[in-house]
Design an enzyme around this catalytic site. Structure first.
Site, PDB file in Angstrom:
ATOM      1  N   HIS A  65     -26.947 -18.216  26.431  1.00 15.15           N
ATOM      2  CA  HIS A  65     -27.987 -18.492  25.451  1.00 15.15           C
ATOM      3  C   HIS A  65     -27.941 -17.402  24.387  1.00 15.15           C
ATOM      4  O   HIS A  65     -27.546 -16.264  24.659  1.00 15.15           O
ATOM      5  CB  HIS A  65     -29.366 -18.489  26.106  1.00 15.15           C
ATOM      6  CG  HIS A  65     -29.612 -19.654  26.994  1.00 15.15           C
ATOM      7  ND1 HIS A  65     -30.878 -20.057  27.333  1.00 15.15           N
ATOM      8  CD2 HIS A  65     -28.772 -20.511  27.632  1.00 15.15           C
ATOM      9  CE1 HIS A  65     -30.821 -21.106  28.127  1.00 15.15           C
ATOM     10  NE2 HIS A  65     -29.546 -21.400  28.325  1.00 15.15           N
ATOM     11  N   GLU A  67     -30.226 -15.584  23.110  1.00 18.66           N
ATOM     12  CA  GLU A  67     -31.000 -14.393  23.459  1.00 18.66           C
ATOM     13  C   GLU A  67     -30.221 -13.475  24.393  1.00 18.66           C
ATOM     14  O   GLU A  67     -30.202 -12.250  24.201  1.00 18.66           O
ATOM     15  CB  GLU A  67     -32.317 -14.783  24.154  1.00 18.66           C
ATOM     16  CG  GLU A  67     -33.225 -15.652  23.336  1.00 18.66           C
ATOM     17  CD  GLU A  67     -33.078 -17.137  23.634  1.00 18.66           C
ATOM     18  OE1 GLU A  67     -34.108 -17.835  23.659  1.00 18.66           O
ATOM     19  OE2 GLU A  67     -31.937 -17.608  23.845  1.00 18.66           O
ATOM     20  N   CYS A  95     -36.447 -19.672  27.162  1.00 22.08           N
ATOM     21  CA  CYS A  95     -36.592 -20.321  28.467  1.00 22.08           C
ATOM     22  C   CYS A  95     -36.924 -19.255  29.514  1.00 22.08           C
ATOM     23  O   CYS A  95     -37.009 -18.065  29.200  1.00 22.08           O
ATOM     24  CB  CYS A  95     -35.290 -21.033  28.832  1.00 22.08           C
ATOM     25  SG  CYS A  95     -33.914 -19.900  29.189  1.00 22.08           S
ATOM     26  N   CYS A  98     -34.208 -16.449  29.807  1.00 21.15           N
ATOM     27  CA  CYS A  98     -34.244 -15.520  28.679  1.00 21.15           C
ATOM     28  C   CYS A  98     -35.521 -14.692  28.687  1.00 21.15           C
ATOM     29  O   CYS A  98     -35.490 -13.502  28.354  1.00 21.15           O
ATOM     30  CB  CYS A  98     -34.091 -16.287  27.375  1.00 21.15           C
ATOM     31  SG  CYS A  98     -32.454 -17.063  27.229  1.00 21.15           S
TER      32      CYS A  98
END
Length: 161
Positions: A65, A67, A95, A98
């Site tokens: 991801h 992040e 999410c 993260c």
């Protein structure tokens, strides 16, 4: 297809410029198969330490991801996993994975654009980053340039339907 930088409004918020940088990264990612999410990490002095986009499809890695990639790169640059005083700016609400990384990396602040009603863990579905049971809770600034961030995501998914 997308404007590189949204028009400036007369009421510029303190995080708009940083979010525009994250949106610019996300717009580049919109040309790939990955969901167009952009993230940047700013130092305590507001210098950009890292920038990243989602790379799950490109790397076949479910943890890739934006992040996570941005947090890892900022840690490398600083030579520490502790990102105390730093700010993560991301175009979509993080999410649970993260959000956990945000707490564990000791980020001072999370700034995000669009809310994620299906997987958001910074206020929408869960609020992991502000859970009182955790030893670190970053400040959360939500909804920065949310319309622009949402439009980018909607366009990406509309193209795939």
């Amino acid at each position: 297809m997308y404007a590189a930088v949204p028009r400036r409004s007369a009421r510029e918020g303190p995080w708009d410029a940083a979010m525009r940088r994250a949106l610019a990264a996300a717009e580049v990612a919109a040309t790939s198969d990955d969901v167009p999410v952009g993230a940047i990490v700013l130092s305590p002095d507001a210098d950009m330490l890292s920038a990243a986009v989602n790379r799950r499809e490109a790397t076949h890695d479910p943890t890739a991801h934006a992040e996570i990639i941005a947090i890892r790169a900022a840690g490398e640059r600083l030579g520490s996993w502790r990102l105390e005083g730093c700010t993560l700016v991301v175009t979509l609400e993080p999410c649970a994975m993260c959000a956990g990384a945000i707490v564990l990396s000791r980020l001072k602040r999370l700034v995000f654009g669009a809310y994620d009603a299906k997987a958001g863990a910074a206020g929408s579905l869960w609020d992991l980053v502000r859970d009182r049971r955790l030893n670190h809770r970053p400040e959360v600034v939500a909804g920065v340039l949310a319309d622009e961030a949402s439009a980018l995501l909607r366009a990406f998914f509309d193209d795939r339907r």
